[in-house]
Design an enzyme around this catalytic site. Structure first.
Site, PDB file in Angstrom:
ATOM      1  N   CYS A 119      10.457  50.003  27.799  1.00  0.00           N
ATOM      2  CA  CYS A 119      10.559  51.078  26.795  1.00  0.00           C
ATOM      3  C   CYS A 119       9.537  52.155  27.157  1.00  0.00           C
ATOM      4  CB  CYS A 119      10.309  50.513  25.395  1.00  0.00           C
ATOM      5  SG  CYS A 119      10.851  51.628  24.093  1.00  0.00           S
TER       6      CYS A 119
ATOM      7  N   GLU B 171     -10.151  45.753  27.776  1.00  0.00           N
ATOM      8  CA  GLU B 171      -9.565  46.503  26.652  1.00  0.00           C
ATOM      9  C   GLU B 171     -10.254  47.849  26.477  1.00  0.00           C
ATOM     10  OE1 GLU B 171      -6.912  46.024  25.000  1.00  0.00           O
ATOM     11  OE2 GLU B 171      -6.452  44.034  25.774  1.00  0.00           O
TER      12      GLU B 171
ATOM     13  N   CYS C 266      16.909  50.951  28.673  1.00  0.00           N
ATOM     14  CA  CYS C 266      17.514  50.187  27.562  1.00  0.00           C
ATOM     15  C   CYS C 266      18.460  49.095  28.063  1.00  0.00           C
ATOM     16  CB  CYS C 266      18.243  51.117  26.614  1.00  0.00           C
ATOM     17  SG  CYS C 266      17.174  52.390  25.931  1.00  0.00           S
TER      18      CYS C 266
ATOM     19  N   CYS D 278      16.692  45.901  28.154  1.00  0.00           N
ATOM     20  CA  CYS D 278      15.828  45.593  27.004  1.00  0.00           C
ATOM     21  C   CYS D 278      16.367  44.414  26.180  1.00  0.00           C
ATOM     22  CB  CYS D 278      15.723  46.825  26.106  1.00  0.00           C
ATOM     23  SG  CYS D 278      14.680  46.554  24.669  1.00  0.00           S
TER      24      CYS D 278
ATOM     25  N   CYS E  97      17.908  47.991  18.114  1.00  0.00           N
ATOM     26  CA  CYS E  97      17.171  49.257  18.230  1.00  0.00           C
ATOM     27  C   CYS E  97      17.955  50.421  17.623  1.00  0.00           C
ATOM     28  CB  CYS E  97      16.874  49.522  19.701  1.00  0.00           C
ATOM     29  SG  CYS E  97      15.996  51.072  19.956  1.00  0.00           S
TER      30      CYS E  97
END
Ligand code: SF4
Length: 382
Positions: free
Chosen positions: A208, A58, A215, A218, A224
């Protein structure tokens, strides 16, 4: 704009179903050592993972892309496989392992945080993680959800982009951080936070994406707002870029009669702390570059030099400034170098420079120097 009430169970289910098939399930820190099993087994999501490899990943991911950081993470885990190994590692080794990743303060803070934790049990609260150096809310939330499956939201760049588009948000997200956090929190699947956060990041990284999102692939197309308005490519709205200051840095490559080059190690505190560099500094207004290098080497090392031919000129951008390095070969004519502005100095054979951690901009200087030696058949004539 969607109300958070529309962040429905259906949306969570759709995202997790998409992720089961298309998500990134091969991230090695998410397949790490299982440190305890709950009532269920691995399939049941009640297991806990060792937070250490997740934490390292991370922090590396804070300013570096996955494909770039992955080999660094693998090498780090071979060299420093546990928190105890990190605590007892010397800073030189840590910076060397970080060499090439940039933003070295991340490595120093990782080390400081490990020392601060000592041999205490791993923290399980947001506050405890965020009290450690180098850990913000997203990193803390990601570690807690990934390692312990605890219900903490995240808000990295990928998630911010997805949310800005879902909500067709017409301002730069940086101006509405609290609102974005509230959306991430409202969206979170509290039963499966580990998988959900990963799925949300994967949606941002794979579908995205910046510029032209995919899209048609998606799972959230029907929810959206940006997609329904056809403005998805224009979002998120960017803030005005700040003009970065521009500085010219004179750098002296001081060589001795053995063909060794003089390098110095910056103090551990401050920008690029603990890294090695070639001596030099900022050009003053009206000063020639020869004068800059002579002055800086006198101030930093207490030596007088004859500034010779140009080795390389290169530009390098940091997040907050742009630098132009003008690098000249130098011959020492008086004095003995002392670390007046650094923690130590060293004479090094050019072929051994890769054993030291330098800031990213110096890689090109080192390449130019090695090429120079090849052209001149090893020892330079100054
Ligand atoms: S529909 Fe398009 S813009 Fe909207 S969340 Fe999905 S990929 Fe992003």
């Amino acid at each position: 704009m969607l109300d958070t009430r529309f962040f429905s169970d259906e949306m969570r289910k759709q995202l997790l179903e998409w992720w089961q098939i298309h998500g990134r399930h091969d991230l090695p820190w998410k397949r790490g050592d299982v440190i305890s099993l709950g009532a269920s087994d691995l399939q049941g999501n009640t297991f806990e993972l060792d937070p250490y490899p997740i934490w390292v990943a991370e922090v590396m991911l804070q300013q570096t892309q996955l494909n770039v950081m992955l080999p660094y993470w693998k090498r780090w885990m071979l060299e420093l496989p546990t928190r105890a190994d990190l605590i007892f590692a010397c800073l030189d080794k840590i910076l060397f392992l970080w060499k090439g990743l940039g933003y070295y303060s991340r490595a120093r803070r990782l080390h400081q945080a490990a020392i601060q934790l000592g041999d205490e049990p791993w923290p399980r609260t947001l506050d405890a993680w965020m009290s450690l150096p180098g850990i913000g809310r997203t990193t803390a939330g990601s570690i807690l959800s990934s390692a312990f499956n605890l219900p903490f939201p995240i808000l990295d760049g990928n998630v911010t982009r997805v949310l800005a588009r879902l909500q067709a948000f017409s301002m730069p997200p940086i101006k509405a951080k609290t609102l974005f956090w509230s959306w991430s929190e409202a969206l979170l699947d509290r039963e499966q936070p580990r998988d959900f956060n990963q799925a949300l990041m994967d949606l941002g990284a794979l579908i995205c994406i910046p510029g032209k999102p995919q899209c048609f692939l998606c799972p959230w197309q029907e929810h959206c707002s940006a997609y329904s308005y056809g403005c998805q490519s224009k979002l998120p709205v960017k803030g005005k870029a700040r003009e970065s200051p521009y500085k010219v840095i004179g750098v002296g490559i001081v060589l001795n009669e053995l063909g060794e080059v003089l390098i110095d190690q910056r103090h551990n505190e401050g920008l690029l702390g603990g890294l090695w560099e070639f001596p030099g500094g900022k050009q003053d207004p009206g000063e020639t570059i020869q004068a800059t290098i002579s002055r800086e080497l006198k101030e930093e090392l207490d030596i007088e030099v004859e500034v010779g031919e140009e080795l390389i000129v290169l530009n390098h951008s940091y997040s907050h400034m742009k630098l132009c390095f003008v690098v000249r070969l130098c011959r020492m004519i008086a004095g003995r170098p002392k670390p007046l502005a650094s923690q130590q100095i060293r004479w090094v054979q050019p072929e051994d420079l890769d054993q030291y951690a330098f800031p990213a901009a110096n890689a090109k200087i080192i390449s130019a120097l090695l090429e120079y030696f090849q052209d001149k058949n090893s020892i330079p004539i100054l």
